[in-house]
Write a protein that holds these residues in place. Structure first.
Motif, PDB file in Angstrom:
ATOM      1  N   ILE A  46     -68.269 -62.049 -39.581  1.00 27.43           N
ATOM      2  CA  ILE A  46     -66.944 -62.328 -39.024  1.00 27.43           C
ATOM      3  C   ILE A  46     -66.842 -63.758 -38.501  1.00 27.43           C
ATOM      4  O   ILE A  46     -65.730 -64.243 -38.260  1.00 27.43           O
ATOM      5  N   ILE A  47     -67.968 -64.446 -38.375  1.00 26.38           N
ATOM      6  CA  ILE A  47     -67.945 -65.847 -37.938  1.00 26.38           C
ATOM      7  C   ILE A  47     -67.127 -66.686 -38.914  1.00 26.38           C
ATOM      8  O   ILE A  47     -66.226 -67.434 -38.522  1.00 26.38           O
ATOM      9  N   ASP A  48     -67.430 -66.557 -40.196  1.00 26.00           N
ATOM     10  CA  ASP A  48     -66.711 -67.335 -41.206  1.00 26.00           C
ATOM     11  C   ASP A  48     -65.237 -66.962 -41.252  1.00 26.00           C
ATOM     12  O   ASP A  48     -64.366 -67.808 -41.449  1.00 26.00           O
ATOM     13  N   GLU A  49     -64.966 -65.687 -41.060  1.00 19.68           N
ATOM     14  CA  GLU A  49     -63.593 -65.198 -41.167  1.00 19.68           C
ATOM     15  C   GLU A  49     -62.721 -65.610 -39.983  1.00 19.68           C
ATOM     16  O   GLU A  49     -61.535 -65.924 -40.153  1.00 19.68           O
ATOM     17  N   LEU A  50     -63.313 -65.591 -38.783  1.00 19.07           N
ATOM     18  CA  LEU A  50     -62.514 -65.777 -37.569  1.00 19.07           C
ATOM     19  C   LEU A  50     -62.712 -67.119 -36.879  1.00 19.07           C
ATOM     20  O   LEU A  50     -62.052 -67.385 -35.868  1.00 19.07           O
ATOM     21  N   THR A  51     -63.609 -67.969 -37.382  1.00 18.63           N
ATOM     22  CA  THR A  51     -63.829 -69.264 -36.741  1.00 18.63           C
ATOM     23  C   THR A  51     -62.517 -70.019 -36.611  1.00 18.63           C
ATOM     24  O   THR A  51     -61.783 -70.178 -37.584  1.00 18.63           O
ATOM     25  N   GLY A  52     -62.234 -70.467 -35.391  1.00 21.80           N
ATOM     26  CA  GLY A  52     -60.980 -71.142 -35.101  1.00 21.80           C
ATOM     27  C   GLY A  52     -60.036 -70.283 -34.281  1.00 21.80           C
ATOM     28  O   GLY A  52     -59.107 -70.789 -33.656  1.00 21.80           O
ATOM     29  N   MET A  53     -60.286 -68.957 -34.276  1.00 21.78           N
ATOM     30  CA  MET A  53     -59.459 -68.040 -33.503  1.00 21.78           C
ATOM     31  C   MET A  53     -59.994 -67.933 -32.078  1.00 21.78           C
ATOM     32  O   MET A  53     -61.175 -68.178 -31.823  1.00 21.78           O
ATOM     33  N   PRO A  54     -59.151 -67.539 -31.118  1.00 16.53           N
ATOM     34  CA  PRO A  54     -59.616 -67.342 -29.742  1.00 16.53           C
ATOM     35  C   PRO A  54     -60.691 -66.256 -29.668  1.00 16.53           C
ATOM     36  O   PRO A  54     -60.749 -65.364 -30.517  1.00 16.53           O
ATOM     37  N   THR A  55     -61.515 -66.323 -28.642  1.00  9.66           N
ATOM     38  CA  THR A  55     -62.642 -65.396 -28.484  1.00  9.66           C
ATOM     39  C   THR A  55     -62.181 -63.950 -28.409  1.00  9.66           C
ATOM     40  O   THR A  55     -62.899 -63.043 -28.849  1.00  9.66           O
ATOM     41  N   ILE A  56     -60.994 -63.704 -27.876  1.00 10.88           N
ATOM     42  CA  ILE A  56     -60.508 -62.333 -27.757  1.00 10.88           C
ATOM     43  C   ILE A  56     -60.397 -61.666 -29.122  1.00 10.88           C
ATOM     44  O   ILE A  56     -60.601 -60.461 -29.252  1.00 10.88           O
ATOM     45  N   ARG A  57     -60.113 -62.438 -30.170  1.00 11.75           N
ATOM     46  CA  ARG A  57     -60.011 -61.858 -31.510  1.00 11.75           C
ATOM     47  C   ARG A  57     -61.368 -61.350 -31.981  1.00 11.75           C
ATOM     48  O   ARG A  57     -61.457 -60.325 -32.671  1.00 11.75           O
ATOM     49  N   PHE A  58     -62.434 -62.079 -31.629  1.00  8.61           N
ATOM     50  CA  PHE A  58     -63.787 -61.629 -31.972  1.00  8.61           C
ATOM     51  C   PHE A  58     -64.098 -60.323 -31.245  1.00  8.61           C
ATOM     52  O   PHE A  58     -64.638 -59.385 -31.837  1.00  8.61           O
ATOM     53  N   ALA A  59     -63.782 -60.277 -29.959  1.00 10.72           N
ATOM     54  CA  ALA A  59     -64.061 -59.073 -29.171  1.00 10.72           C
ATOM     55  C   ALA A  59     -63.316 -57.873 -29.725  1.00 10.72           C
ATOM     56  O   ALA A  59     -63.888 -56.778 -29.864  1.00 10.72           O
ATOM     57  N   GLU A  60     -62.052 -58.067 -30.063  1.00 11.56           N
ATOM     58  CA  GLU A  60     -61.256 -56.965 -30.617  1.00 11.56           C
ATOM     59  C   GLU A  60     -61.842 -56.481 -31.939  1.00 11.56           C
ATOM     60  O   GLU A  60     -61.883 -55.265 -32.198  1.00 11.56           O
ATOM     61  N   ARG A  61     -62.317 -57.412 -32.739  1.00  7.03           N
ATOM     62  CA  ARG A  61     -62.911 -57.045 -34.034  1.00  7.03           C
ATOM     63  C   ARG A  61     -64.220 -56.276 -33.831  1.00  7.03           C
ATOM     64  O   ARG A  61     -64.486 -55.284 -34.534  1.00  7.03           O
ATOM     65  N   ILE A  62     -65.045 -56.718 -32.903  1.00 10.67           N
ATOM     66  CA  ILE A  62     -66.313 -56.038 -32.617  1.00 10.67           C
ATOM     67  C   ILE A  62     -66.060 -54.612 -32.134  1.00 10.67           C
ATOM     68  O   ILE A  62     -66.721 -53.659 -32.569  1.00 10.67           O
ATOM     69  N   ILE A  63     -65.095 -54.473 -31.244  1.00  8.10           N
ATOM     70  CA  ILE A  63     -64.755 -53.151 -30.718  1.00  8.10           C
ATOM     71  C   ILE A  63     -64.260 -52.241 -31.836  1.00  8.10           C
ATOM     72  O   ILE A  63     -64.646 -51.071 -31.934  1.00  8.10           O
ATOM     73  N   GLU A  64     -63.439 -52.787 -32.708  1.00  6.14           N
ATOM     74  CA  GLU A  64     -62.904 -52.003 -33.828  1.00  6.14           C
ATOM     75  C   GLU A  64     -64.007 -51.602 -34.799  1.00  6.14           C
ATOM     76  O   GLU A  64     -64.103 -50.424 -35.193  1.00  6.14           O
ATOM     77  N   GLU A  65     -64.840 -52.567 -35.204  1.00  7.69           N
ATOM     78  CA  GLU A  65     -65.872 -52.284 -36.201  1.00  7.69           C
ATOM     79  C   GLU A  65     -66.907 -51.281 -35.695  1.00  7.69           C
ATOM     80  O   GLU A  65     -67.479 -50.526 -36.476  1.00  7.69           O
ATOM     81  N   ASN A  66     -67.161 -51.297 -34.388  1.00  9.28           N
ATOM     82  CA  ASN A  66     -68.185 -50.414 -33.819  1.00  9.28           C
ATOM     83  C   ASN A  66     -67.611 -49.123 -33.236  1.00  9.28           C
ATOM     84  O   ASN A  66     -68.362 -48.297 -32.720  1.00  9.28           O
ATOM     85  N   GLY A  67     -66.294 -48.971 -33.319  1.00 11.68           N
ATOM     86  CA  GLY A  67     -65.666 -47.757 -32.814  1.00 11.68           C
ATOM     87  C   GLY A  67     -65.896 -47.549 -31.330  1.00 11.68           C
ATOM     88  O   GLY A  67     -66.071 -46.405 -30.877  1.00 11.68           O
ATOM     89  N   LEU A  68     -65.897 -48.649 -30.576  1.00 10.71           N
ATOM     90  CA  LEU A  68     -66.150 -48.550 -29.140  1.00 10.71           C
ATOM     91  C   LEU A  68     -64.900 -48.041 -28.425  1.00 10.71           C
ATOM     92  O   LEU A  68     -63.809 -48.594 -28.577  1.00 10.71           O
ATOM     93  N   ARG A  69     -65.054 -47.021 -27.635  1.00 13.55           N
ATOM     94  CA  ARG A  69     -63.930 -46.457 -26.902  1.00 13.55           C
ATOM     95  C   ARG A  69     -64.051 -46.808 -25.420  1.00 13.55           C
ATOM     96  O   ARG A  69     -65.120 -46.786 -24.842  1.00 13.55           O
ATOM     97  N   GLY A  70     -62.922 -47.151 -24.840  1.00 12.56           N
ATOM     98  CA  GLY A  70     -62.904 -47.450 -23.415  1.00 12.56           C
ATOM     99  C   GLY A  70     -63.467 -48.811 -23.055  1.00 12.56           C
ATOM    100  O   GLY A  70     -63.699 -49.086 -21.876  1.00 12.56           O
TER     101      GLY A  70
END
Length: 202
Positions: A46-70
């Motif tokens: 996701i580094i290549d895909e999201l580089t340039g985006m705010p850090t919150i976008r990375f966090a949201e992607r990590i949470i989504e990909e890992n199915g983290l709840r809460g």
């Protein structure tokens, strides 16, 4: 990678992470440490895909990909940023880009246009001793529409008083390159810049 100012360029705008700053190894190591805390995995692709985006976008992607709840993405970002700042001493410059930038200092306006937060940008530039070279610094905190939208670079042009079509951007990220092209600016693709992964201790 050819670093050459366009004959019509009257100002240079530099991306920060991966362009001026060899920060990606530190960012990656930091994300792995944060993900270990949350007992999840960090997908480096996701580094290549999201580089340039705010850090919150990375966090949201990590949470989504890992199915983290809460899990609050803002809390994840806070941990990530604090860990990154803690290890800022590990940062190194991309020397070829920095040398190119310095060769135009005092000759034409220089700006930084980054998707990093204001604090992260200031920490990196201070650590690398580069702050005083720039006439303008535009961060994720200063715009409403981030890369690949052109607002970051257009704001840089406005702040240094140079028309967008007379600015040249140096970028390593696909989203940033798209933003530069949309802004009607000349572009230097600084890739390939290589780096080695490493881990950081608590």
């Amino acid at each position: 990678m050819v670093l050459e100012k366009h004959p019509k360029a009257e100002a240079l705008i530099f991306d920060l992470d991966g362009t001026l700053s060899d920060s990606l190894p530190v960012h990656i190591a930091t994300w792995h440490q944060v993900c270990a805390h949350y007992n999840c995995k960090f997908n480096e692709k996701i580094i290549d895909e999201l580089t340039g985006m705010p850090t919150i976008r990375f966090a949201e992607r990590i949470i989504e990909e890992n199915g983290l709840r809460g899990v609050d993405p803002h809390e994840m970002v806070k941990m990530k940023q604090e860990t990154f700042w803690k290890h800022a001493s590990l940062l190194k410059p991309h020397q070829a880009v920095v040398d190119f930038m310095k060769s135009f200092h005092g000759k034409i306006p220089l700006a930084v246009g980054t998707g990093a937060s204001r604090r992260s940008a200031e920490v990196q530039l201070k650590t690398l001793g580069l702050t005083h070279y720039f006439d303008a610094i535009v961060t994720a905190d200063d715009v409403s529409h981030h890369k690949p939208e052109p607002e970051t670079f257009l704001r840089c042009a406005e702040m240094v008083g140079v028309k967008a079509e007379n600015c040249q951007v140096l970028e390593d990220g696909v989203l940033g390159m798209e933003a530069a092209k949309t802004a009607g600016m000349y572009l230097i693709d600084v890739r390939p810049i290589t780096y080695e992964n490493f881990s950081i201790a608590d």
